[in-house]
Design a protein around this motif. Structure first.
Motif, PDB file in Angstrom:
ATOM      1  N   ARG A   1       0.833  -1.199   0.000  1.00 48.79           N
ATOM      2  CA  ARG A   1       0.000   0.000   0.000  1.00 48.79           C
ATOM      3  C   ARG A   1       0.873   1.256   0.000  1.00 48.79           C
TER       4      ARG A   1
ATOM      5  N   GLY B   1      -0.920   1.640  -4.839  1.00 48.94           N
ATOM      6  CA  GLY B   1       0.145   0.764  -4.392  1.00 48.94           C
ATOM      7  C   GLY B   1       1.488   1.432  -4.568  1.00 48.94           C
TER       8      GLY B   1
ATOM      9  N   PHE C   1      -2.660  -6.630  -2.317  1.00 45.79           N
ATOM     10  CA  PHE C   1      -1.696  -6.010  -1.422  1.00 45.79           C
ATOM     11  C   PHE C   1      -1.138  -7.054  -0.459  1.00 45.79           C
TER      12      PHE C   1
END
Length: 259
Positions: free
Chosen positions: A109, A119, A166
Protein backbone atom coordinates in the motif's frame (compact mmCIF):
# COMPACT_ATOMS: atom_id res chain seq x y z
CA UNK A 1 17.81 -2.90 -10.46
CA UNK A 2 20.93 -0.76 -10.14
CA UNK A 3 21.81 2.04 -12.47
CA UNK A 4 23.93 5.12 -12.00
CA UNK A 5 26.08 5.71 -8.92
CA UNK A 6 23.59 6.19 -6.10
CA UNK A 7 24.10 2.65 -4.77
CA UNK A 8 27.33 0.70 -4.79
CA UNK A 9 27.82 -3.06 -5.16
CA UNK A 10 27.64 -3.46 -1.37
CA UNK A 11 23.88 -2.87 -1.56
CA UNK A 12 23.52 -5.71 -4.07
CA UNK A 13 25.77 -8.08 -2.12
CA UNK A 14 24.00 -7.40 1.16
CA UNK A 15 20.61 -7.95 -0.42
CA UNK A 16 21.80 -11.36 -1.62
CA UNK A 17 23.02 -12.22 1.88
CA UNK A 18 19.71 -11.23 3.45
CA UNK A 19 17.74 -13.29 0.91
CA UNK A 20 19.93 -16.32 1.58
CA UNK A 21 19.26 -16.07 5.32
CA UNK A 22 15.51 -15.59 5.02
CA UNK A 23 14.34 -17.77 2.11
CA UNK A 24 14.09 -21.54 2.61
CA UNK A 25 13.44 -22.59 -1.01
CA UNK A 26 15.94 -22.56 -3.91
CA UNK A 27 16.31 -19.08 -5.37
CA UNK A 28 18.13 -16.89 -7.85
CA UNK A 29 19.09 -13.29 -7.17
CA UNK A 30 19.22 -11.35 -10.43
CA UNK A 31 20.50 -7.80 -10.67
CA UNK A 32 19.70 -5.75 -13.75
CA UNK A 33 22.53 -3.25 -13.92
CA UNK A 34 24.79 -1.11 -16.06
CA UNK A 35 27.81 -1.77 -13.80
CA UNK A 36 28.72 -5.23 -12.48
CA UNK A 37 31.97 -4.18 -10.80
CA UNK A 38 32.22 -5.49 -7.23
CA UNK A 39 29.09 -7.65 -7.33
CA UNK A 40 29.54 -11.17 -5.96
CA UNK A 41 29.75 -13.94 -8.61
CA UNK A 42 26.77 -15.89 -7.22
CA UNK A 43 24.52 -12.97 -8.15
CA UNK A 44 23.33 -13.16 -11.76
CA UNK A 45 23.91 -9.82 -13.44
CA UNK A 46 22.00 -8.99 -16.61
CA UNK A 47 21.82 -5.79 -18.66
CA UNK A 48 19.12 -3.31 -17.79
CA UNK A 49 15.97 -4.32 -19.69
CA UNK A 50 15.25 -2.01 -22.63
CA UNK A 51 12.68 0.69 -22.07
CA UNK A 52 12.54 1.46 -25.81
CA UNK A 53 11.35 5.02 -25.32
CA UNK A 54 12.54 8.33 -23.92
CA UNK A 55 12.39 8.80 -20.16
CA UNK A 56 9.93 11.50 -19.06
CA UNK A 57 11.59 14.82 -18.29
CA UNK A 58 9.01 16.36 -15.93
CA UNK A 59 8.50 13.63 -13.36
CA UNK A 60 10.27 12.31 -10.27
CA UNK A 61 9.01 8.73 -10.69
CA UNK A 62 11.34 5.76 -11.19
CA UNK A 63 10.04 5.17 -14.70
CA UNK A 64 12.94 2.92 -15.67
CA UNK A 65 11.39 0.25 -13.42
CA UNK A 66 8.61 -0.15 -16.00
CA UNK A 67 11.08 -2.09 -18.16
CA UNK A 68 10.45 -5.05 -15.82
CA UNK A 69 7.11 -5.45 -17.61
CA UNK A 70 8.76 -6.35 -20.91
CA UNK A 71 7.12 -9.23 -22.76
CA UNK A 72 10.56 -10.89 -22.86
CA UNK A 73 12.73 -10.20 -19.83
CA UNK A 74 16.06 -11.65 -20.98
CA UNK A 75 14.42 -15.08 -21.31
CA UNK A 76 13.42 -15.27 -17.63
CA UNK A 77 10.10 -16.80 -16.60
CA UNK A 78 7.95 -17.49 -13.57
CA UNK A 79 6.95 -15.42 -10.53
CA UNK A 80 9.54 -12.87 -9.42
CA UNK A 81 9.84 -10.76 -6.28
CA UNK A 82 11.26 -7.30 -6.86
CA UNK A 83 12.92 -5.64 -3.86
CA UNK A 84 14.41 -2.14 -3.88
CA UNK A 85 18.14 -2.13 -3.16
CA UNK A 86 17.71 0.18 -0.17
CA UNK A 87 15.73 -2.44 1.76
CA UNK A 88 16.55 -4.45 4.88
CA UNK A 89 15.17 -7.99 5.17
CA UNK A 90 14.51 -9.03 8.78
CA UNK A 91 12.00 -11.90 8.44
CA UNK A 92 11.00 -14.89 6.34
CA UNK A 93 10.48 -14.30 2.61
CA UNK A 94 8.71 -17.64 2.03
CA UNK A 95 5.22 -16.14 2.19
CA UNK A 96 6.03 -13.64 -0.56
CA UNK A 97 6.12 -16.56 -3.00
CA UNK A 98 3.18 -18.61 -1.67
CA UNK A 99 0.60 -15.86 -1.22
CA UNK A 100 -2.09 -15.63 -3.90
CA UNK A 101 -2.24 -17.08 -7.38
CA UNK A 102 0.89 -17.69 -9.43
CA UNK A 103 0.08 -14.82 -11.80
CA UNK A 104 -0.95 -12.35 -9.10
CA UNK A 105 0.44 -8.82 -9.02
CA UNK A 106 0.99 -7.95 -5.35
CA UNK A 107 2.14 -4.51 -4.22
CA UNK A 108 2.48 -2.72 -0.93
CA UNK A 109 0.00 0.00 0.00
CA UNK A 110 1.03 3.59 -0.56
CA UNK A 111 1.64 4.57 3.06
CA UNK A 112 1.77 8.30 2.38
CA UNK A 113 -1.76 8.14 0.86
CA UNK A 114 -3.43 5.37 2.90
CA UNK A 115 -6.98 6.04 1.69
CA UNK A 116 -6.15 6.35 -2.00
CA UNK A 117 -6.09 2.66 -2.92
CA UNK A 118 -2.70 3.25 -4.55
CA UNK A 119 0.14 0.76 -4.39
CA UNK A 120 3.87 1.30 -4.21
CA UNK A 121 6.60 -0.81 -5.74
CA UNK A 122 9.41 -1.03 -3.21
CA UNK A 123 8.46 -4.69 -2.79
CA UNK A 124 6.22 -6.33 -5.39
CA UNK A 125 5.62 -9.69 -7.02
CA UNK A 126 4.64 -10.32 -10.61
CA UNK A 127 4.66 -13.07 -13.22
CA UNK A 128 7.39 -12.26 -15.71
CA UNK A 129 5.98 -11.40 -19.15
CA UNK A 130 2.35 -11.57 -18.03
CA UNK A 131 1.38 -7.91 -18.41
CA UNK A 132 3.37 -6.39 -21.27
CA UNK A 133 0.61 -3.85 -21.90
CA UNK A 134 1.84 -1.87 -18.89
CA UNK A 135 5.07 -1.05 -20.69
CA UNK A 136 3.55 -0.87 -24.16
CA UNK A 137 0.98 1.77 -23.13
CA UNK A 138 3.77 3.79 -21.56
CA UNK A 139 5.95 3.52 -24.67
CA UNK A 140 3.18 5.03 -26.79
CA UNK A 141 3.36 8.38 -24.94
CA UNK A 142 5.71 8.34 -21.92
CA UNK A 143 5.54 12.02 -21.12
CA UNK A 144 1.73 12.09 -21.13
CA UNK A 145 1.61 9.06 -18.83
CA UNK A 146 4.13 10.66 -16.48
CA UNK A 147 2.27 13.97 -16.45
CA UNK A 148 -0.97 12.21 -15.59
CA UNK A 149 0.26 9.76 -12.93
CA UNK A 150 3.44 11.51 -11.64
CA UNK A 151 4.94 8.27 -10.29
CA UNK A 152 5.59 4.87 -11.87
CA UNK A 153 3.85 3.05 -9.02
CA UNK A 154 0.65 5.09 -9.47
CA UNK A 155 0.61 4.12 -13.13
CA UNK A 156 1.15 0.42 -12.34
CA UNK A 157 -1.71 0.55 -9.82
CA UNK A 158 -3.99 2.01 -12.48
CA UNK A 159 -3.03 -0.57 -15.09
CA UNK A 160 -3.52 -3.60 -12.84
CA UNK A 161 -6.82 -2.20 -11.60
CA UNK A 162 -9.18 -4.49 -9.73
CA UNK A 163 -6.76 -7.41 -10.09
CA UNK A 164 -4.27 -5.73 -7.80
CA UNK A 165 -3.53 -7.37 -4.45
CA UNK A 166 -1.70 -6.01 -1.42
CA UNK A 167 0.69 -7.68 0.98
CA UNK A 168 -0.69 -8.51 4.43
CA UNK A 169 -0.47 -5.50 6.72
CA UNK A 170 2.74 -5.36 8.66
CA UNK A 171 4.91 -7.49 6.36
CA UNK A 172 6.60 -4.41 4.93
CA UNK A 173 7.38 -1.31 6.94
CA UNK A 174 8.63 2.14 5.96
CA UNK A 175 11.61 3.07 8.13
CA UNK A 176 10.91 6.78 8.37
CA UNK A 177 7.15 6.43 8.94
CA UNK A 178 6.91 3.21 10.96
CA UNK A 179 10.26 2.97 12.78
CA UNK A 180 11.77 6.42 13.17
CA UNK A 181 8.49 8.00 14.18
CA UNK A 182 7.53 11.67 14.50
CA UNK A 183 10.03 14.36 15.39
CA UNK A 184 10.09 14.11 19.21
CA UNK A 185 10.47 10.33 19.28
CA UNK A 186 13.55 10.19 17.10
CA UNK A 187 15.37 12.29 19.71
CA UNK A 188 14.32 10.08 22.61
CA UNK A 189 15.32 6.57 21.44
CA UNK A 190 16.87 4.72 18.51
CA UNK A 191 14.29 3.56 15.98
CA UNK A 192 12.81 0.26 17.25
CA UNK A 193 12.51 -2.85 15.10
CA UNK A 194 8.89 -3.22 13.94
CA UNK A 195 7.16 -6.34 15.22
CA UNK A 196 6.16 -8.99 12.67
CA UNK A 197 7.84 -7.04 9.85
CA UNK A 198 9.73 -8.96 7.19
CA UNK A 199 11.13 -6.15 5.03
CA UNK A 200 11.90 -2.57 6.00
CA UNK A 201 12.06 -0.08 3.12
CA UNK A 202 13.67 3.35 2.99
CA UNK A 203 11.82 5.53 0.43
CA UNK A 204 12.97 9.13 0.57
CA UNK A 205 15.90 8.36 2.90
CA UNK A 206 17.80 8.02 5.05
CA UNK A 207 19.38 4.89 3.57
CA UNK A 208 20.44 1.83 5.62
CA UNK A 209 24.14 2.74 5.48
CA UNK A 210 23.40 6.16 6.95
CA UNK A 211 21.04 4.83 9.62
CA UNK A 212 23.69 2.39 10.85
CA UNK A 213 26.07 5.34 11.24
CA UNK A 214 23.47 7.66 12.76
CA UNK A 215 23.37 10.27 10.02
CA UNK A 216 20.85 11.37 7.40
CA UNK A 217 22.99 11.77 4.27
CA UNK A 218 26.15 10.05 3.10
CA UNK A 219 28.05 13.35 3.34
CA UNK A 220 26.66 14.28 6.77
CA UNK A 221 29.06 14.27 9.74
CA UNK A 222 29.14 11.18 11.96
CA UNK A 223 26.68 10.98 14.84
CA UNK A 224 27.45 13.72 17.35
CA UNK A 225 24.63 13.30 19.86
CA UNK A 226 21.32 15.05 20.26
CA UNK A 227 22.47 18.35 21.77
CA UNK A 228 25.16 19.01 19.19
CA UNK A 229 22.76 18.17 16.36
CA UNK A 230 20.10 20.54 17.72
CA UNK A 231 22.63 23.33 18.15
CA UNK A 232 23.93 22.89 14.60
CA UNK A 233 20.39 22.71 13.21
CA UNK A 234 19.28 25.93 14.91
CA UNK A 235 22.34 27.71 13.51
CA UNK A 236 21.71 26.49 9.95
CA UNK A 237 19.79 28.37 7.22
CA UNK A 238 17.05 25.72 7.33
CA UNK A 239 16.65 24.78 11.00
CA UNK A 240 13.34 22.93 10.74
CA UNK A 241 14.61 20.66 7.96
CA UNK A 242 17.81 19.95 9.86
CA UNK A 243 15.90 19.20 13.06
CA UNK A 244 13.82 16.62 11.18
CA UNK A 245 16.92 15.05 9.62
CA UNK A 246 18.05 13.31 12.77
CA UNK A 247 18.52 9.60 13.41
CA UNK A 248 20.38 7.75 16.14
CA UNK A 249 22.52 4.74 15.14
CA UNK A 250 20.26 1.68 14.83
CA UNK A 251 21.87 -1.58 15.88
CA UNK A 252 19.24 -4.01 14.55
CA UNK A 253 19.67 -2.64 11.04
CA UNK A 254 23.42 -3.14 11.26
CA UNK A 255 22.87 -6.72 12.47
CA UNK A 256 20.54 -7.51 9.53
CA UNK A 257 22.06 -5.46 6.70
CA UNK A 258 25.11 -7.55 5.81
CA UNK A 259 26.16 -10.01 3.12
Amino acid sequence: MKWGRKYGPDYVNRLHGMVARHLSCPFRVICFTDDTDGIRPEIECLPLPPLNCELPQRSRGKWRKLSLWNRDLHGLSGPALFVDLDSVIIGSLDGYFTLGARDAVILERNWSKPLSGLGQTSVFRFLIGSRPEILERFQADPQAIADRFQYEQHYVTHCVGSDLQFWPRGWNRHFRLHCLGPLPLRYLRPAPQPRRARIVTFPGGPNPAEVVAGRWEADSPPYRGRRRHIAAALASPHPWEQLRHFVMPVRWIGDAWKD
